[in-house]
Design an enzyme around this catalytic site. Structure first.
Site, PDB file in Angstrom:
ATOM      1  CE  LYS A 187     -30.943  38.778 -32.493  1.00  0.00           C
ATOM      2  NZ  LYS A 187     -29.555  39.132 -32.104  1.00  0.00           N
ATOM      3  NE  ARG A 191     -32.739  42.566 -27.421  1.00  0.00           N
ATOM      4  CZ  ARG A 191     -32.507  42.766 -28.716  1.00  0.00           C
ATOM      5  NH1 ARG A 191     -33.451  42.605 -29.606  1.00  0.00           N
ATOM      6  NH2 ARG A 191     -31.307  43.093 -29.120  1.00  0.00           N
ATOM      7  NE  ARG A 210     -24.498  45.293 -36.014  1.00  0.00           N
ATOM      8  CZ  ARG A 210     -25.485  44.759 -35.275  1.00  0.00           C
ATOM      9  NH1 ARG A 210     -26.263  43.810 -35.774  1.00  0.00           N
ATOM     10  NH2 ARG A 210     -25.668  45.163 -34.034  1.00  0.00           N
ATOM     11  NE  ARG A 259     -27.180  48.833 -34.323  1.00  0.00           N
ATOM     12  CZ  ARG A 259     -27.843  47.730 -34.026  1.00  0.00           C
ATOM     13  NH1 ARG A 259     -28.282  46.935 -35.008  1.00  0.00           N
ATOM     14  NH2 ARG A 259     -28.093  47.392 -32.780  1.00  0.00           N
ATOM     15  NE  ARG A 266     -26.590  46.275 -28.620  1.00  0.00           N
ATOM     16  CZ  ARG A 266     -25.977  46.007 -29.774  1.00  0.00           C
ATOM     17  NH1 ARG A 266     -24.745  46.399 -29.982  1.00  0.00           N
ATOM     18  NH2 ARG A 266     -26.598  45.343 -30.694  1.00  0.00           N
TER      19      ARG A 266
HETATM   20  P1  ADP Z   1     -27.809  40.457 -35.107  1.00  0.00           P
HETATM   21  O1  ADP Z   1     -29.010  40.790 -35.938  1.00  0.00           O
HETATM   22  O2  ADP Z   1     -27.925  39.139 -34.415  1.00  0.00           O
HETATM   23  O3  ADP Z   1     -27.424  41.547 -34.161  1.00  0.00           O
HETATM   24  P2  ADP Z   1     -26.295  40.756 -37.614  1.00  0.00           P
HETATM   25  O4  ADP Z   1     -27.001  39.877 -38.564  1.00  0.00           O
HETATM   26  O5  ADP Z   1     -26.474  42.218 -37.768  1.00  0.00           O
HETATM   27  O6  ADP Z   1     -26.565  40.291 -36.094  1.00  0.00           O
HETATM   28  O7  ADP Z   1     -24.728  40.404 -37.727  1.00  0.00           O
HETATM   29  C1  ADP Z   1     -23.749  41.064 -36.922  1.00  0.00           C
HETATM   30  C2  ADP Z   1     -22.477  41.323 -37.758  1.00  0.00           C
HETATM   31  O8  ADP Z   1     -21.807  40.084 -38.009  1.00  0.00           O
HETATM   32  C3  ADP Z   1     -22.731  41.922 -39.134  1.00  0.00           C
HETATM   33  O9  ADP Z   1     -21.660  42.798 -39.423  1.00  0.00           O
HETATM   34  C4  ADP Z   1     -22.731  40.731 -40.088  1.00  0.00           C
HETATM   35  O10 ADP Z   1     -22.275  41.100 -41.381  1.00  0.00           O
HETATM   36  C5  ADP Z   1     -21.739  39.787 -39.413  1.00  0.00           C
HETATM   37  N1  ADP Z   1     -22.108  38.361 -39.517  1.00  0.00           N
HETATM   38  C6  ADP Z   1     -23.333  37.803 -39.422  1.00  0.00           C
HETATM   39  N2  ADP Z   1     -23.277  36.462 -39.510  1.00  0.00           N
HETATM   40  C7  ADP Z   1     -21.955  36.150 -39.660  1.00  0.00           C
HETATM   41  C8  ADP Z   1     -21.222  34.914 -39.808  1.00  0.00           C
HETATM   42  N3  ADP Z   1     -21.858  33.736 -39.808  1.00  0.00           N
HETATM   43  N4  ADP Z   1     -19.887  34.997 -39.952  1.00  0.00           N
HETATM   44  C9  ADP Z   1     -19.246  36.198 -39.938  1.00  0.00           C
HETATM   45  N5  ADP Z   1     -19.856  37.386 -39.804  1.00  0.00           N
HETATM   46  C10 ADP Z   1     -21.205  37.374 -39.665  1.00  0.00           C
HETATM   47  P1  ADP Z   2     -28.894  43.418 -31.784  1.00  0.00           P
HETATM   48  O1  ADP Z   2     -29.558  42.252 -32.400  1.00  0.00           O
HETATM   49  O2  ADP Z   2     -27.582  43.747 -32.402  1.00  0.00           O
HETATM   50  O3  ADP Z   2     -28.875  43.409 -30.284  1.00  0.00           O
HETATM   51  P2  ADP Z   2     -31.278  45.024 -32.229  1.00  0.00           P
HETATM   52  O4  ADP Z   2     -31.307  45.829 -33.449  1.00  0.00           O
HETATM   53  O5  ADP Z   2     -32.096  43.811 -32.142  1.00  0.00           O
HETATM   54  O6  ADP Z   2     -29.747  44.731 -31.990  1.00  0.00           O
HETATM   55  O7  ADP Z   2     -31.650  45.924 -30.970  1.00  0.00           O
HETATM   56  C1  ADP Z   2     -31.082  47.197 -30.774  1.00  0.00           C
HETATM   57  C2  ADP Z   2     -31.641  47.827 -29.505  1.00  0.00           C
HETATM   58  O8  ADP Z   2     -33.058  48.011 -29.638  1.00  0.00           O
HETATM   59  C3  ADP Z   2     -31.477  47.008 -28.236  1.00  0.00           C
HETATM   60  O9  ADP Z   2     -30.208  47.209 -27.625  1.00  0.00           O
HETATM   61  C4  ADP Z   2     -32.634  47.550 -27.378  1.00  0.00           C
HETATM   62  O10 ADP Z   2     -32.308  48.836 -26.833  1.00  0.00           O
HETATM   63  C5  ADP Z   2     -33.726  47.769 -28.405  1.00  0.00           C
HETATM   64  N1  ADP Z   2     -34.589  46.578 -28.567  1.00  0.00           N
HETATM   65  C6  ADP Z   2     -34.747  45.838 -29.699  1.00  0.00           C
HETATM   66  N2  ADP Z   2     -35.612  44.828 -29.497  1.00  0.00           N
HETATM   67  C7  ADP Z   2     -36.013  44.907 -28.207  1.00  0.00           C
HETATM   68  C8  ADP Z   2     -36.874  44.138 -27.386  1.00  0.00           C
HETATM   69  N3  ADP Z   2     -37.522  43.040 -27.857  1.00  0.00           N
HETATM   70  N4  ADP Z   2     -37.031  44.526 -26.084  1.00  0.00           N
HETATM   71  C9  ADP Z   2     -36.409  45.604 -25.593  1.00  0.00           C
HETATM   72  N5  ADP Z   2     -35.576  46.365 -26.304  1.00  0.00           N
HETATM   73  C10 ADP Z   2     -35.360  46.039 -27.605  1.00  0.00           C
END
Ligand code: ADP
Ligand code: ADP
Ligand code: ZN
Length: 217
Positions: free
Chosen positions: A13, A88, A127, A160, A171
């Site tokens: 995302k 979420r 990541r 992270r 998660r």
């Molecule tokens: P989210 O915001 O949904 O948690 P991220 O954008 O941080 O996800 O992506 C999670 C990890 O996967 C990062 O290390 C990113 O570089 C990698 N990543 C994201 N999209 C792709 C893809 N289409 N193919 C391979 N790796 C990806």
């Molecule tokens: P990812 O996309 O990899 O799950 P985020 O950076 O979006 O990670 O979220 C990291 C953490 O922040 C989540 O595991 C949760 O603890 C908190 N968080 C983020 N967004 C929300 C939300 N909309 N509601 C509740 N907790 C949240």
């Protein structure tokens, strides 16, 4: 243009949001980024949120809804926004609906990035994020040019804590229990489009932009 990026943790995302904001000229609102910034700065919000992030649990709805409403009230959201990681829970989605209704606004599109669990774990474990600017990398799929150093700001690139295998799995479980119901929620409002997030980053972006264009022009 008011969009939501929905998808499990590590679906991509944030990566897609970065590409999209450049083209769409609307701000990315990432609740995860807001929490991490507050934790780093030791604000009262950060103190309240820290344990939840460490444990891979969701921050309570009231807290999240308030910060998002305040953020959406800011001037730069007047022409739209891209929500990344919010809502979420169904309660958060309903709170967003009432905010929009109160302000006479409507959502344009919810993009659901679909990725299988095995891939999510691989993406989590690899990541890396920049401690200074928050830029995201992956050791295999999106590596930095110089080991441990952010390409864009020179800061330190680290894993992270919540991307360690056990918390990443937790998660995903939280996502399945609390967030997955939103797929149906937005499907029933005819707002949902599902994107195959298993593809290469640029292909995912192309598919997203195609949906966005089809729904706006
Ligand atoms: P989210 O915001 O949904 O948690 P991220 O954008 O941080 O996800 O992506 C999670 C990890 O996967 C990062 O290390 C990113 O570089 C990698 N990543 C994201 N999209 C792709 C893809 N289409 N193919 C391979 N790796 C990806
Ligand atoms: P990812 O996309 O990899 O799950 P985020 O950076 O979006 O990670 O979220 C990291 C953490 O922040 C989540 O595991 C949760 O603890 C908190 N968080 C983020 N967004 C929300 C939300 N909309 N509601 C509740 N907790 C949240
Ligand atoms: Zn950086």
């Amino acid at each position: 243009m008011r969009l939501i990026l929905l998808g499990p943790p590590n679906a991509g995302k944030g990566t897609q949001a970065k590409q999209m904001v450049e083209e769409l000229k609307v701000p990315q609102i990432s609740t995860g980024d807001i929490f991490r910034k507050n934790i780093k700065e030791g604000t009262p919000l950060g103190v309240k949120a820290k344990n939840y992030l460490d444990e891979g649990l969701l921050v309570p709805d009231e807290l999240v809804v308030q910060i998002v409403n305040d953020r959406l009230d800011q001037d730069d959201c007047r022409n739209g926004f891209l929500l990344d990681g919010f809502p979420r829970t169904v309660a958060q989605a309903k709170a967003l609906d009432s905010y929009l209704e109160k302000n006479n606004l409507n959502l344009d599109l919810v993009l659901n990035i679909h990725v299988e669990k095995d891939t999510l774990i691989k993406r989590a474990i690899g990541r890396r994020v920049c401690k200074s600017c928050g830029a995201t990398y992956h050791i295999d799929f999106q590596p930095v040019q110089i080991d441990g150093i952010c390409d864009s700001c020179g800061g330190n690139v680290v894993q992270r804590d919540d991307d360690k295998k056990e918390t990443a799995e937790k998660r995903i479980q939280v996502y399945m229990d609390e967030t997955q119901p939103l797929i149906e929620y937005y499907q029933s409002k005819s707002l949902l489009k599902t994107i195959n997030g298993e593809q290469e980053i640029s292909q995912v972006t192309d598919d997203i932009m195609k949906e966005v264009k089809e729904n706006f022009q």
